[in-house]
Design a protein around this motif. Structure first.
Motif, PDB file in Angstrom:
ATOM      1  N   ARG A  54    -108.533   3.028 -74.591  1.00 25.69           N
ATOM      2  CA  ARG A  54    -107.884   1.727 -74.387  1.00 25.69           C
ATOM      3  C   ARG A  54    -107.011   1.736 -73.138  1.00 25.69           C
ATOM      4  N   ARG A  55    -106.221   2.789 -72.972  1.00 32.21           N
ATOM      5  CA  ARG A  55    -105.332   2.874 -71.814  1.00 32.21           C
ATOM      6  C   ARG A  55    -106.112   2.872 -70.502  1.00 32.21           C
ATOM      7  N   GLU A  74    -107.721 -10.828 -70.491  1.00 29.84           N
ATOM      8  CA  GLU A  74    -108.499  -9.605 -70.355  1.00 29.84           C
ATOM      9  C   GLU A  74    -107.845  -8.463 -71.126  1.00 29.84           C
ATOM     10  N   HIS A  75    -106.512  -8.421 -71.111  1.00 36.93           N
ATOM     11  CA  HIS A  75    -105.805  -7.403 -71.895  1.00 36.93           C
ATOM     12  C   HIS A  75    -106.014  -7.628 -73.392  1.00 36.93           C
ATOM     13  N   VAL A  76    -106.009  -8.884 -73.798  1.00 39.31           N
ATOM     14  CA  VAL A  76    -106.234  -9.203 -75.209  1.00 39.31           C
ATOM     15  C   VAL A  76    -107.623  -8.738 -75.637  1.00 39.31           C
ATOM     16  N   LYS A  77    -108.626  -8.943 -74.796  1.00 40.60           N
ATOM     17  CA  LYS A  77    -109.981  -8.502 -75.126  1.00 40.60           C
ATOM     18  C   LYS A  77    -110.035  -6.996 -75.334  1.00 40.60           C
ATOM     19  N   LYS A 127    -109.043   1.481 -70.002  1.00 43.04           N
ATOM     20  CA  LYS A 127    -109.551   0.129 -69.779  1.00 43.04           C
ATOM     21  C   LYS A 127    -108.438  -0.800 -69.281  1.00 43.04           C
ATOM     22  N   GLN A 128    -107.225  -0.640 -69.805  1.00 43.02           N
ATOM     23  CA  GLN A 128    -106.104  -1.466 -69.332  1.00 43.02           C
ATOM     24  C   GLN A 128    -105.777  -1.156 -67.875  1.00 43.02           C
ATOM     25  N   ARG A 129    -105.848   0.125 -67.502  1.00 40.18           N
ATOM     26  CA  ARG A 129    -105.599   0.486 -66.098  1.00 40.18           C
ATOM     27  C   ARG A 129    -106.647  -0.131 -65.172  1.00 40.18           C
ATOM     28  N   GLN A 130    -107.864  -0.263 -65.659  1.00 35.32           N
ATOM     29  CA  GLN A 130    -108.920  -0.856 -64.837  1.00 35.32           C
ATOM     30  C   GLN A 130    -108.696  -2.346 -64.604  1.00 35.32           C
ATOM     31  N   ILE A 131    -107.912  -2.982 -65.472  1.00 39.79           N
ATOM     32  CA  ILE A 131    -107.562  -4.387 -65.278  1.00 39.79           C
ATOM     33  C   ILE A 131    -106.409  -4.523 -64.291  1.00 39.79           C
ATOM     34  N   ASP A 132    -105.407  -3.684 -64.421  1.00 37.73           N
ATOM     35  CA  ASP A 132    -104.203  -3.761 -63.575  1.00 37.73           C
ATOM     36  C   ASP A 132    -104.360  -2.865 -62.358  1.00 37.73           C
TER      37      ASP A 132
END
Length: 242
Positions: free
Chosen positions: A207-208, A143-146, A210-215
């Motif tokens: 981008r940051r 998911e982070h790669v995407k 979106k990454q926070r929404q994953i973690d």
């Protein structure tokens, strides 16, 4: 918390070099071209984006990953994604005489460049390929790669738009008195250098987020329970991280 995205030397630390090379070349033009700043030749106007596919590294221990991620005692890091890129902006002009002591700015080159120099996905060496835990960690890091790949697509669009803006604006300028040419070149270089950095920062901010929404804590709880109550998340990895 079990995983987090670790972006090393990202755009916050991005090396943005603005290279302005001005060749003071005076080229007489036909009378029909006088008074017009429409370019007499096609400038070199393109984005150079050097892509890198993500690479998998399964040789790092949980202990190493936790140290790499900052050693947060609240969770065990079993997966990590690192991404690094560099960018620069090259813009060049030549003054072109159009008569009566006036000059147009001939755009010779506008070329943003982006180099992806690292895109690594780590999965802890304690996790065997094909296990539930390995698949869970691999999917999470995917998911982070995407997000990274989506960001690359956004950069391509933003910098292609920047190139078009430069070409149109310079071509629409009126002829300048000779004394005004150096200041105009400095102003345009500064303006578009700032625009280049602003567009990258805006993309990085999205981008940051979106990454926070994953973690999220909820995601970590889901992953911890995804392979059962006695999975490696609660046993092997906890012990190996100490």
């Amino acid at each position: 918390m079990f995983y987090r995205d670790h972006m090393a030397n990202w755009i916050a630390d991005l090396f943005c070099s603005l290279v302005i090379c001005v060749a003071l070349l005076v080229v007489p033009t036909p009378v029909a071209a006088q008074g017009s700043c429409v370019s007499t030749r096609s400038p070199e106007a393109r984005l150079e984006f050097n892509h890198m596919d993500p690479m998998l590294d399964r040789h790092r221990s949980v202990k190493w990953l936790n140290s790499r991620a900052g050693g947060n005692p609240r969770y065990v890091v079993a997966g990590l994604t690192e991404y690094e890129m560099q960018a620069s902006f090259d813009m060049r002009f030549e003054p072109r005489e159009v008569g009566n002591g006036r000059y147009c700015l001939e755009l010779v080159r506008v070329s943003p460049k982006v180099d992806v120099i690292k895109h690594l996905v780590y999965v802890a060496s304690e996790l065997a390929r094909g296990t539930c835990e390995y698949d869970a960690v691999y999917a999470h890091e995917g998911e982070h790669v995407k997000v990274n790949q989506g960001m690359e697509a956004d950069i391509r669009v933003a910098l292609d738009d920047l190139i078009r803006d430069v070409v149109i604006k310079v071509g629409a300028m009126f002829p300048l008195a000779a004394d005004n040419v150096p200041g105009a070149m400095r102003r345009l270089s500064s303006e578009y250098g700032r625009d280049f950095k602003r567009r990258l920062k805006d993309i990085d901010r999205r981008r940051r987020e979106k990454q926070r929404q994953i973690d999220t804590p909820q995601e970590y709880e889901r992953l911890a329970a995804s392979c059962g109550p006695n999975s490696a998340f609660q046993t092997t990895l906890q012990q190996a991280a100490r």
